[in-house]
Design a protein around this motif. Structure first.
Motif, PDB file in Angstrom:
ATOM      1  N   ALA A 190       0.822  -1.214   0.000  1.00 29.13           N
ATOM      2  CA  ALA A 190       0.000   0.000   0.000  1.00 29.13           C
ATOM      3  C   ALA A 190       0.855   1.262   0.000  1.00 29.13           C
ATOM      4  O   ALA A 190       0.316   2.383   0.065  1.00 29.13           O
ATOM      5  N   GLY A 191       2.182   1.104  -0.052  1.00 34.24           N
ATOM      6  CA  GLY A 191       3.083   2.250  -0.092  1.00 34.24           C
ATOM      7  C   GLY A 191       3.395   2.849   1.255  1.00 34.24           C
ATOM      8  O   GLY A 191       3.954   3.957   1.330  1.00 34.24           O
ATOM      9  N   GLN A 192       3.057   2.142   2.325  1.00 33.02           N
ATOM     10  CA  GLN A 192       3.336   2.646   3.669  1.00 33.02           C
ATOM     11  C   GLN A 192       4.750   2.235   4.106  1.00 33.02           C
ATOM     12  O   GLN A 192       5.287   1.245   3.624  1.00 33.02           O
ATOM     13  N   PRO A 193       5.355   2.997   5.017  1.00 30.71           N
ATOM     14  CA  PRO A 193       6.734   2.706   5.419  1.00 30.71           C
ATOM     15  C   PRO A 193       6.863   1.481   6.315  1.00 30.71           C
ATOM     16  O   PRO A 193       5.931   1.127   7.041  1.00 30.71           O
ATOM     17  N   VAL A 194       8.023   0.847   6.265  1.00 27.21           N
ATOM     18  CA  VAL A 194       8.381  -0.191   7.219  1.00 27.21           C
ATOM     19  C   VAL A 194       8.865   0.540   8.464  1.00 27.21           C
ATOM     20  O   VAL A 194       9.788   1.350   8.417  1.00 27.21           O
ATOM     21  N   LYS A 199      16.682  -2.856   2.009  1.00 30.51           N
ATOM     22  CA  LYS A 199      16.981  -2.201   0.733  1.00 30.51           C
ATOM     23  C   LYS A 199      17.129  -3.232  -0.374  1.00 30.51           C
ATOM     24  O   LYS A 199      16.642  -3.035  -1.494  1.00 30.51           O
ATOM     25  N   ARG A 200      17.798  -4.347  -0.069  1.00 31.44           N
ATOM     26  CA  ARG A 200      17.941  -5.425  -1.057  1.00 31.44           C
ATOM     27  C   ARG A 200      16.581  -5.978  -1.483  1.00 31.44           C
ATOM     28  O   ARG A 200      16.416  -6.468  -2.595  1.00 31.44           O
ATOM     29  N   MET A 201      15.635  -5.928  -0.559  1.00 34.48           N
ATOM     30  CA  MET A 201      14.281  -6.399  -0.846  1.00 34.48           C
ATOM     31  C   MET A 201      13.462  -5.354  -1.603  1.00 34.48           C
ATOM     32  O   MET A 201      12.320  -5.613  -1.987  1.00 34.48           O
ATOM     33  N   GLY A 202      14.029  -4.154  -1.759  1.00 36.16           N
ATOM     34  CA  GLY A 202      13.315  -3.079  -2.443  1.00 36.16           C
ATOM     35  C   GLY A 202      12.553  -2.165  -1.519  1.00 36.16           C
ATOM     36  O   GLY A 202      11.755  -1.334  -1.967  1.00 36.16           O
ATOM     37  N   ASN A 203      12.801  -2.290  -0.207  1.00 38.13           N
ATOM     38  CA  ASN A 203      12.090  -1.468   0.778  1.00 38.13           C
ATOM     39  C   ASN A 203      12.977  -0.320   1.250  1.00 38.13           C
ATOM     40  O   ASN A 203      13.820  -0.496   2.123  1.00 38.13           O
ATOM     41  N   THR A 204      12.791   0.842   0.660  1.00 41.95           N
ATOM     42  CA  THR A 204      13.581   2.019   1.049  1.00 41.95           C
ATOM     43  C   THR A 204      12.743   3.043   1.816  1.00 41.95           C
ATOM     44  O   THR A 204      13.277   4.023   2.321  1.00 41.95           O
ATOM     45  N   ASN A 205      11.456   2.807   1.888  1.00 38.52           N
ATOM     46  CA  ASN A 205      10.558   3.685   2.644  1.00 38.52           C
ATOM     47  C   ASN A 205      10.514   3.166   4.079  1.00 38.52           C
ATOM     48  O   ASN A 205       9.763   2.237   4.404  1.00 38.52           O
ATOM     49  N   VAL A 206      11.345   3.758   4.946  1.00 38.16           N
ATOM     50  CA  VAL A 206      11.525   3.243   6.307  1.00 38.16           C
ATOM     51  C   VAL A 206      11.411   4.369   7.322  1.00 38.16           C
ATOM     52  O   VAL A 206      11.906   5.482   7.091  1.00 38.16           O
TER      53      VAL A 206
END
Length: 273
Positions: free
Chosen positions: A26-30, A62-69
């Motif tokens: 949904a585009g929300q941060p981790v 980041k490797r997983m594509g999750n940069t919104n943290v």
């Protein structure tokens, strides 16, 4: 045999996306919660997450594509409750993978192995090198609330009234400096860091003076309903641990290959620690 059981467990859950996967889609941060624990996880002067547990978690995400943290600093004792209250999606800060915690936290595969040490006044005036030394001398032992060393201290014979609990490492150090406690426990990484920064007033004891069972493995903590995300995190972690990228990232924190060798699976650790 151990990994087979883990694989079956993961396959049962991966068919269903968990809340964290839904948040990411949904585009929300981790959201990461971490405690201010030297070397493992701490904020710098700008509030940015530092420490090797944070570095590893952020690099793998980041490797997983999750940069919104998003990251939040919290007292050690608030990490697991905050995870369950859905304030954070994962928790770092050097948390040991332990049987008691595995009932409430879904840990990643191990990221490092480390032992416990004590901080004591320089010169170690009471000659404290083990829990048994503390018990036999009737000394006051201090550690932070939620630490696994509370149970270890009781197991080794330290009376409950001789155990002081404080919010975190900073308060452990303050108790030693003020003379309110005689020895403070924490991981060797933390103890050495504090001793090195103390201008010769504090020293760290030898972790090898403690029983082998006090050696533990560090993991990244998630909620059990996020098993699908944990499985993907572990896939990325497997390729990352020991890589040149990782060793360069954690070098400043004193992590060396010896801290990465001989890791059993998290499933084994949860059963044996």
């Amino acid at each position: 045999m151990l990994t087979t059981g883990l694989a079956l467990f993961v396959s049962t859950w991966t068919a269903h996306a968990g809340p964290l996967t839904d948040r990411v889609n949904a585009g929300q941060p981790v959201r990461i919660g971490f405690s201010n624990v030297p070397v493992y996880g701490f904020p710098d002067e700008k509030g940015e997450p530092k420490g090797f547990a944070n570095v590893i978690a952020l690099d793998v995400l980041k490797r997983m594509g999750n940069t919104n943290v998003e990251t939040t600093v919290v007292d050690w004792g608030g990490l697991v409750p905050g995870l369950h209250a859905n304030r954070y999606d994962l928790i770092t800060g050097g948390m040991y993978i332990l049987n008691a915690r595995c009932k409430n936290v879904a840990f990643s595969e191990p990221i490092a192995k480390t032992g416990v040490a004590f901080i004591v006044p320089a010169g170690n005036p009471k000659k404290i090198n083990s829990y048994k030394d503390i018990a036999e001398k009737g000394a006051v032992f201090v550690t932070y609330s939620g630490s696994s060393t509370i149970a270890d201290a009781k197991k080794e014979g330290i009376a409950e009234e001789k155990i002081m609990e404080v919010p975190g490492p900073t308060e452990v150090l303050a108790a030693i400096k003020s003379g309110r406690a005689d020895a403070g426990s924490m991981t060797y990484f933390e103890a050495k860091f504090i001793a090195d920064q103390s201008n010769g007033t504090i020293q760290a004891t030898d972790p090898d003076a403690l029983p082998e069972w006090t050696q533990n493995w560090v993991g990244i903590g998630f909620r059990s309903e996020d098993a699908d995300f944990v499985a993907k995190f572990n896939e990325a972690l497997k390729k990352y641990v020991g890589s040149e990228e990782m060793m360069n990232s954690v070098k400043e924190y004193g992590v060396v290959p010896a801290h990465l060798r001989g890791h059993p699976t998290t499933e084994w650790i949860c059963s044996h620690r």
